[in-house]
Design a protein around this motif. Structure first.
Motif, PDB file in Angstrom:
ATOM      1  N   LEU A 569      52.776  41.822  88.473  1.00 49.23           N
ATOM      2  CA  LEU A 569      54.044  41.900  87.752  1.00 49.23           C
ATOM      3  C   LEU A 569      55.138  42.373  88.704  1.00 49.23           C
ATOM      4  CD1 LEU A 569      54.925  41.789  84.625  1.00 49.23           C
ATOM      5  CD2 LEU A 569      54.951  44.259  84.800  1.00 49.23           C
ATOM      6  N   LYS A 570      56.176  41.547  88.871  1.00 53.08           N
ATOM      7  CA  LYS A 570      57.253  41.959  89.785  1.00 53.08           C
ATOM      8  C   LYS A 570      58.404  42.511  88.942  1.00 53.08           C
ATOM      9  CE  LYS A 570      60.213  40.049  93.478  1.00 53.08           C
ATOM     10  NZ  LYS A 570      60.927  41.269  93.561  1.00 53.08           N
ATOM     11  N   VAL A 571      58.577  43.816  88.986  1.00 52.60           N
ATOM     12  CA  VAL A 571      59.644  44.391  88.174  1.00 52.60           C
ATOM     13  C   VAL A 571      60.899  44.598  89.022  1.00 52.60           C
ATOM     14  CG1 VAL A 571      58.097  45.540  86.528  1.00 52.60           C
ATOM     15  CG2 VAL A 571      58.878  46.777  88.536  1.00 52.60           C
ATOM     16  N   GLN A 572      62.008  44.684  88.353  1.00 51.63           N
ATOM     17  CA  GLN A 572      63.297  44.847  89.020  1.00 51.63           C
ATOM     18  C   GLN A 572      63.297  46.167  89.813  1.00 51.63           C
ATOM     19  OE1 GLN A 572      66.004  46.992  88.173  1.00 51.63           O
ATOM     20  NE2 GLN A 572      67.456  45.934  89.533  1.00 51.63           N
ATOM     21  N   SER A 573      64.047  46.220  90.926  1.00 50.37           N
ATOM     22  CA  SER A 573      63.869  47.349  91.854  1.00 50.37           C
ATOM     23  C   SER A 573      64.191  48.706  91.215  1.00 50.37           C
ATOM     24  CB  SER A 573      64.704  47.123  93.110  1.00 50.37           C
ATOM     25  OG  SER A 573      66.051  46.957  92.735  1.00 50.37           O
ATOM     26  N   ARG A 574      65.244  48.783  90.389  1.00 49.09           N
ATOM     27  CA  ARG A 574      65.574  50.086  89.784  1.00 49.09           C
ATOM     28  C   ARG A 574      64.474  50.523  88.812  1.00 49.09           C
ATOM     29  NH1 ARG A 574      71.306  49.985  87.213  1.00 49.09           N
ATOM     30  NH2 ARG A 574      70.712  52.081  86.533  1.00 49.09           N
ATOM     31  N   VAL A 575      63.930  49.519  88.134  1.00 49.49           N
ATOM     32  CA  VAL A 575      62.860  49.832  87.175  1.00 49.49           C
ATOM     33  C   VAL A 575      61.620  50.280  87.954  1.00 49.49           C
ATOM     34  CG1 VAL A 575      61.451  48.937  85.289  1.00 49.49           C
ATOM     35  CG2 VAL A 575      63.815  48.133  85.566  1.00 49.49           C
ATOM     36  N   LYS A 576      61.393  49.625  89.094  1.00 48.95           N
ATOM     37  CA  LYS A 576      60.221  49.990  89.907  1.00 48.95           C
ATOM     38  C   LYS A 576      60.310  51.442  90.369  1.00 48.95           C
ATOM     39  CE  LYS A 576      57.354  48.563  93.753  1.00 48.95           C
ATOM     40  NZ  LYS A 576      57.348  49.879  94.389  1.00 48.95           N
ATOM     41  N   LYS A 577      61.515  51.821  90.738  1.00 49.12           N
ATOM     42  CA  LYS A 577      61.724  53.211  91.193  1.00 49.12           C
ATOM     43  C   LYS A 577      61.370  54.179  90.046  1.00 49.12           C
ATOM     44  CE  LYS A 577      64.053  56.702  93.359  1.00 49.12           C
ATOM     45  NZ  LYS A 577      63.543  57.749  92.545  1.00 49.12           N
ATOM     46  N   ILE A 578      61.808  53.804  88.839  1.00 53.23           N
ATOM     47  CA  ILE A 578      61.524  54.668  87.676  1.00 53.23           C
ATOM     48  C   ILE A 578      60.010  54.767  87.458  1.00 53.23           C
ATOM     49  CG2 ILE A 578      61.711  54.735  85.137  1.00 53.23           C
ATOM     50  CD1 ILE A 578      64.618  53.667  85.549  1.00 53.23           C
ATOM     51  N   TYR A 579      59.326  53.623  87.603  1.00 52.87           N
ATOM     52  CA  TYR A 579      57.874  53.648  87.400  1.00 52.87           C
ATOM     53  C   TYR A 579      57.148  54.355  88.555  1.00 52.87           C
ATOM     54  CZ  TYR A 579      57.149  51.528  82.892  1.00 52.87           C
ATOM     55  OH  TYR A 579      57.109  51.347  81.544  1.00 52.87           O
ATOM     56  N   ASP A 580      57.691  54.232  89.758  1.00 59.36           N
ATOM     57  CA  ASP A 580      57.087  54.983  90.881  1.00 59.36           C
ATOM     58  C   ASP A 580      57.165  56.474  90.608  1.00 59.36           C
ATOM     59  OD1 ASP A 580      56.450  52.684  92.170  1.00 59.36           O
ATOM     60  OD2 ASP A 580      58.154  52.719  93.578  1.00 59.36           O
ATOM     61  N   ASP A 581      58.337  56.890  90.077  1.00 58.96           N
ATOM     62  CA  ASP A 581      58.499  58.314  89.733  1.00 58.96           C
ATOM     63  C   ASP A 581      57.524  58.703  88.625  1.00 58.96           C
ATOM     64  OD1 ASP A 581      60.413  58.775  91.584  1.00 58.96           O
ATOM     65  OD2 ASP A 581      62.125  58.635  90.211  1.00 58.96           O
ATOM     66  N   ARG A 582      57.335  57.784  87.679  1.00 61.12           N
ATOM     67  CA  ARG A 582      56.420  58.110  86.575  1.00 61.12           C
ATOM     68  C   ARG A 582      54.991  58.327  87.084  1.00 61.12           C
ATOM     69  NH1 ARG A 582      58.662  54.428  81.422  1.00 61.12           N
ATOM     70  NH2 ARG A 582      60.679  55.498  81.374  1.00 61.12           N
ATOM     71  N   LYS A 583      54.644  57.564  88.089  1.00 59.66           N
ATOM     72  CA  LYS A 583      53.295  57.768  88.651  1.00 59.66           C
ATOM     73  C   LYS A 583      53.172  59.179  89.216  1.00 59.66           C
ATOM     74  CE  LYS A 583      52.551  52.994  89.640  1.00 59.66           C
ATOM     75  NZ  LYS A 583      53.168  52.043  90.511  1.00 59.66           N
ATOM     76  N   LYS A 584      54.255  59.610  89.885  1.00 58.13           N
ATOM     77  CA  LYS A 584      54.228  60.971  90.447  1.00 58.13           C
ATOM     78  C   LYS A 584      54.182  62.002  89.318  1.00 58.13           C
ATOM     79  CE  LYS A 584      56.755  59.676  94.578  1.00 58.13           C
ATOM     80  NZ  LYS A 584      58.128  59.448  95.005  1.00 58.13           N
ATOM     81  N   MET A 585      54.896  61.736  88.255  1.00 62.59           N
ATOM     82  CA  MET A 585      54.894  62.672  87.109  1.00 62.59           C
ATOM     83  C   MET A 585      53.500  62.736  86.489  1.00 62.59           C
ATOM     84  SD  MET A 585      58.468  61.515  85.324  1.00 62.59           S
ATOM     85  CE  MET A 585      59.929  61.270  86.323  1.00 62.59           C
ATOM     86  N   ALA A 586      52.854  61.569  86.447  1.00 65.80           N
ATOM     87  CA  ALA A 586      51.516  61.526  85.841  1.00 65.80           C
ATOM     88  C   ALA A 586      50.513  62.317  86.677  1.00 65.80           C
ATOM     89  CB  ALA A 586      51.064  60.070  85.697  1.00 65.80           C
ATOM     90  N   SER A 587      50.725  62.296  87.984  1.00 67.37           N
ATOM     91  CA  SER A 587      49.756  62.994  88.847  1.00 67.37           C
ATOM     92  C   SER A 587      50.103  64.473  89.000  1.00 67.37           C
ATOM     93  CB  SER A 587      49.718  62.326  90.226  1.00 67.37           C
ATOM     94  OG  SER A 587      50.968  62.557  90.853  1.00 67.37           O
ATOM     95  N   GLY A 588      51.202  64.898  88.414  1.00 64.63           N
ATOM     96  CA  GLY A 588      51.591  66.305  88.506  1.00 64.63           C
ATOM     97  C   GLY A 588      52.441  66.600  89.725  1.00 64.63           C
ATOM     98  N   GLU A 589      52.760  65.560  90.485  1.00 63.11           N
ATOM     99  CA  GLU A 589      53.537  65.743  91.714  1.00 63.11           C
ATOM    100  C   GLU A 589      55.004  66.057  91.401  1.00 63.11           C
ATOM    101  OE1 GLU A 589      54.301  62.749  95.316  1.00 63.11           O
ATOM    102  OE2 GLU A 589      52.469  62.348  94.183  1.00 63.11           O
TER     103      GLU A 589
END
Ligand code: AMP
Length: 935
Positions: A569-589
């Motif tokens: 799934l290729k998401v738009q770059s701003r959305v990707k940034k938001i999801y990258d941050d969410r991954k960090k939030m999920a891991s407690g980072e």
């Protein structure tokens, strides 16, 4: 016809199948470019009779269709000579004209007062035909008589019977040939005459006897009492019974109805099976012990079962306020909830029926909104049956020429290409036929259909009203006009199917039932086990203890599952940034932001097997780009919803961008939530102030539905609110209006200020069994505020803090000289300024739920400040707005005796906010300074 034209016809010989194909081809070329055909053909096509009022494209498409139809039927050779070929085309035109405009000469007004112009297209002479041609045979094209050829005389009669009798069928505005052909087949094959057995006629008569009998009985027993009599529109009762019976026979399991006052008591007793003795008690002023405020009897809803050849059908008549038409989206929402529960996307299992007044359907914008919603993904219900009780008076004293600009009151239905049946209310058999066709159309094509029951109103607006004062001629006529029951009984007697003695017997039996206070509906059945059990949700209060704690591991797993999406799934770059941050939030980072915490709340709810439904104008993405519950693949525009992919067997997650409306969408979601207590239903305003377009729904349903009708509703409304310099219309969700509506713990008004708070507020709304509306002043800039972040642990705590006390460890209670109360984003501005001021003598307390007011929690928080004398309420809104006026008594009650409460905020203002950023900034700074300014 000019000689050259005649010659062209003669040269083209007869209208055999081959020739019709040829003519069709020519006609196509002519439509593309009239110069592409010979002069003779051009003249023929130019001279084709025009159908007034029909759109040119429809007209041509119809002619093309006719030619096509003829061409298909190769064997249909009409052996007529010379000029008759020209007449053949005219005959097809005549058929077409009746299909288009027959309704304009139909006999649909029982009082025969409606003066209508002669329609030229319906006259033979307009088509160069005359009675002299009556014995000639012509090909009838697609006319569904079961014959290929008919004598013109027979055809003409059939056309008049079909289109100019008691049913005026309007359907040629529709573009679907399949649907038009289907309707033609149904109408033309029986020449618009119902085929009824004697038993069916008796049933019909019984319906009219019931309609008439109840009104007369009430009129005699309670003279002058308001009952909004159905008299004149009596056919509504057999119509509804036919609809329910037929729907049940075709597998429908539930019918949800909405209607205004007129005829409502009659429907309650004679269709829903409400016991008449209960109604009589209500007339006599008796009532059950009051729960809440109650409501007048002609607003009350009802539920029952109704036996049909296909089994029991559950009936629900929606409670409604006096605001006509607003109940329609409520009904649709209720139907959608029931369909969702039954996993029935097509709409077969639940049927919506809405009953309208003739002025209201034309006058009220919410009608247009519900038509517009009828096929939209979030709101479709497989089509609805819309009945107009068209008593030709409109409301109170109005005349049609004052209440609408269109020919019929039903013009709006054409926006969704709904077929419309105008039917004479004095011809109950025609009413039945129109009803059957309407229902079958809805079931087959899953679209809206309208029955315009043209009738009259025997009495005034209500029974104390004097109609002759404003409608003298109409009421002179009505006085002499026999009732539908009398007319139908006489007809049946005349044709010998049911004698007058028998009719009298039936009427006496009905009266006996009323005298004995017995149910008058043979098909009535007590409600059997229901698909939803409301009992777990009854009798709870907002401050009941509830346990929302979650295991941290579980929360992490959920966080992980919604922070990820398939690699392709290729998401738009701003959305990707938001999801990258969410991954960090999920891991407690990283600490969690608002958008992720909110999504996580939905994840927790669907993981519990419950449904989440969110609608709003930008619900999928979030108006302020924070939610991104729907990911859009940049490669192929496909979508992916992480919340739908948590685990097998999870609850459904539905998020829909809504139609651009507030009032009907909010009413729809109210209807949805009052029919579905399991799960979370959310309506989100694009900006909170737009919610004022839906004010009627807040006033008449959301804030008072439980008190008036005992109907619970757990709807959550997210209303973006906050003063950020965006001007008078994008700053305030008008908090004061909601607080003013609050009493009897009718709803909750919350202003969460952290991601953990929004997570727990949303979960609390589902986990706790209380079902009451939740109004949320939701944030805008706070969505990205660096301090508005929370840890996974805070989310997992499962607590929504109605009050958040001072969190800064540097602020020691004993040093505090002033306590500032506030709600929402201004907290962060106060905090920031206090830090800049290096102040240690001011404590800030956030009130995160303004109603029901958390008195105990606030008192507990204030215990440590018993020495403090200065208490301040700080708000961003002008003084006449926000919480100040509605909530200050709660704060005054909470602070110690001998202390005082002051106000820090904008001065009173007519507009919610200023239009200039510089003025906004100055005002904002002043109110923050003022709040922190220890005297
Ligand atoms: P209905 O399906 O709407 O006819 O409702 C059937 C029954 O469920 C009603 O008679 C009520 O007892 C109950 N019920 C339905 N909706 C609600 C609601 N919103 N709040 C409380 N009880 C309800």
């Amino acid at each position: 016809m000019p000689e050259g034209v005649m010659k062209a016809w003669l040269e083209s010989s007869h209208l055999s199948g081959a020739n019709t194909a040829y003519i069709e081809e020519l006609y196509e070329s002519y439509l593309d470019n009239s110069q592409s055909v010979s002069e003779e053909w051009r003249q023929i096509f130019d001279n084709l009779p025009k159908i007034e009022g029909a759109d040119v494209e429809y007209r041509h498409s119809e002619i093309r269709e006719e030619f096509r139809e003829l061409a298909k039927q190769n064997q249909k050779t009409v052996v007529v000579s010379g000029g008759s070929d020209a007449k053949q085309v005219k005959v097809l035109q005549l058929i077409n004209a009746y299909r288009f405009r027959g309704h304009q000469n139909a006999s649909i007004d029982p009082l025969d007062l409606w003066k209508r112009d002669q329609v030229r297209d319906l006259q033979l002479s307009h088509h160069d035909l005359s009675e002299n041609d009556f014995d000639r045979e012509f090909n009838v094209g697609s006319f569904a008589s079961g014959q290929e050829q008919m004598k013109l005389g027979d055809l003409y009669k059939a056309l008049r019977n079909t289109y100019c009798g008691s049913i005026g069928a309007e359907y040629m505005h529709m573009t679907s040939t399949e649907e038009k052909r289907w309707l033609q087949q149904r109408l033309e094959s029986v020449q618009s005459k119902a085929q009824l057995t004697t038993a069916e006629k008796e049933e019909l008569l019984k319906g009219l006897i019931a309609a008439d009998g109840l009104e007369k009985y009430l009129g005699a027993k309670f003279p002058g009492a308001k009952r909004f009599s159905l008299e004149g529109g009596d056919s509504l009762i057999p119509m509804l019974k036919e609809l329910i019976t037929r729907a049940g026979a075709h597998g429908t399991k539930e019918v949800v109805m909405g209607m205004a006052h007129r005829g409502r008591l009659n429907v309650l007793v004679n269709v829903m099976g409400k016991n008449p003795s209960k109604l009589f008690d209500e007339f006599a002023g008796k009532h059950d012990d009051l729960v809440g405020s109650g409501d007048v009897k002609y607003h009350m809803g009802y539920s029952s079962d109704f036996v049909t050849p296909g089994g029991n059908v559950h009936l629900a008549l929606a409670f409604n306020p006096s605001h006509l038409e607003i109940v329609n989206p409520v009904v649709m929402g209720s139907v959608r909830a029931r369909l969702d529960r039954r996993n029935c996307n097509a709409g077969d299992l639940v049927l919506p029926i809405t009953i309208h007044g003739d002025s209201a359907i034309a006058g009220q914008g919410v009608v247009q909104e519900t038509f517009n919603m009828s096929q939209a993904r979030a709101f479709k219900v497989g089509g609805s049956i819309r009945i107009v009780v068209n008593n030709q008076v409109g409301f109170t004293t109005s005349k049609p020429e004052d209440t609408r600009s269109g020919e019929y009151c039903t013009e709006i239905a054409k926006m969704v290409q709904a077929p419309i049946f105008h039917v004479n209310g004095d011809d109950p058999e025609a009413v039945v036929l129109a009803t059957q066709i309407a229902l079958d159309f809805r079931n087959k094509f899953k679209r809206d259909v309208v029955i315009d029951l043209v009738c009259y109103r025997r009495h005034g607006h209500n029974e104390a009203d004097e109609p002759n004062a404003t409608q003298p001629l109409m009421y002179q006529k009505i006085k002499k006009h026999p009732t539908p029951r009398e007319m139908y009984a006489a007809k049946l007697d005349q044709e010998g199917s049911i004698r007058l003695d028998k009719s009298k017997e039936l009427a006496e039996y009905y009266r006996k039932l009323l005298d004995e206070g017995q149910c008058t509906v043979e098909q009535w059945r007590p409600m059997t086990e229901h698909s939803v059990d409301w009992s777990p949700f009854l009798g709870h209060e907002w401050d009941d203890a509830y346990d929302g704690e979650m295991s941290l591991d579980k929360l992490k797993t959920l966080a992980d599952s919604i922070a990820n999406f398939p690699a392709e799934l290729k998401v738009q770059s701003r959305v990707k940034k938001i999801y990258d941050d969410r991954k960090k939030m999920a891991s407690g980072e990283k600490l969690l932001d608002w958008g992720f915490a909110e999504n996580l709340a939905y994840a927790a709810i669907v993981d519990d097997g419950k449904r989440v439904r969110i609608t709003g104008q930008d619900a999928g993405r979030g108006t302020f780009f924070h939610r991104h519950a729907v990911l859009h693949n940049q490669k192929d525009a496909s979508t992916y919803l992480p919340l739908q992919n948590i685990r097998e067997g999870q609850g459904p997650f539905d998020v829909h961008d809504s139609v651009l409306s507030e009032v009907s969408v909010l009413a729809f979601e109210y209807g949805y939530t009052t029919a579905e207590p399991n799960g979370l239903t959310i309506w989100e305003a694009q900006f909170g102030d737009f919610a004022n377009c839906a004010q009627v729904v807040f006033d008449q349903f959301i804030s008072s539905g439980e008190q008036k009708w005992g109907r619970l509703c757990g709807l959550t409304m997210l209303l973006p609110h906050g003063y950020e310099g965006q001007g008078p219309e994008h700053s305030s969700a008008r908090l004061e209006r909601f607080l003013q509506l609050c009493a009897d713990h009718n709803m909750q008004v919350c202003i969460p200020s952290t991601p953990a708070q929004v997570f727990n507020m949303l979960r609390r709304q589902v986990v706790r069994p209380m079902r009451r509306p939740l109004v949320v002043m939701s944030p805008k800039s706070l969505l990205r505020h660096p301090l508005a972040v929370s840890s996974l642990e805070e989310l997992a705590s499962g607590v929504y803090h109605n009050v958040i006390g001072e969190i800064d460890e540097d602020i020691k209670a004993e040093n505090v000289e002033r306590v500032v109360f506030c709600s929402g984003k201004v907290y962060y501005e106060l905090l920031d300024q206090r830090r800049k001021n290096e102040q240690k003598n001011v404590a800030i307390i956030r009130v995160e739920q303004l109603y029901p007011f958390p008195e105990k929690e606030l008192a507990a928080e204030l215990e440590q400040y018993s020495h403090v004398k200065q208490f301040v309420w700080c708000q961003e809104e002008p003084q006449n707005q926000g919480a100040w006026y509605c909530s200050q008594h709660h704060f005054r009650q909470a602070i110690p005796d001998g202390t005082y409460l002051t106000y820090a905020g904008r001065k009173a203002s007519a507009a919610p906010a200023v239009g200039y950023m510089s003025v906004h900034v100055k005002e904002q700074q002043a109110l923050v300074t003022d709040a922190l300014n220890v005297e």
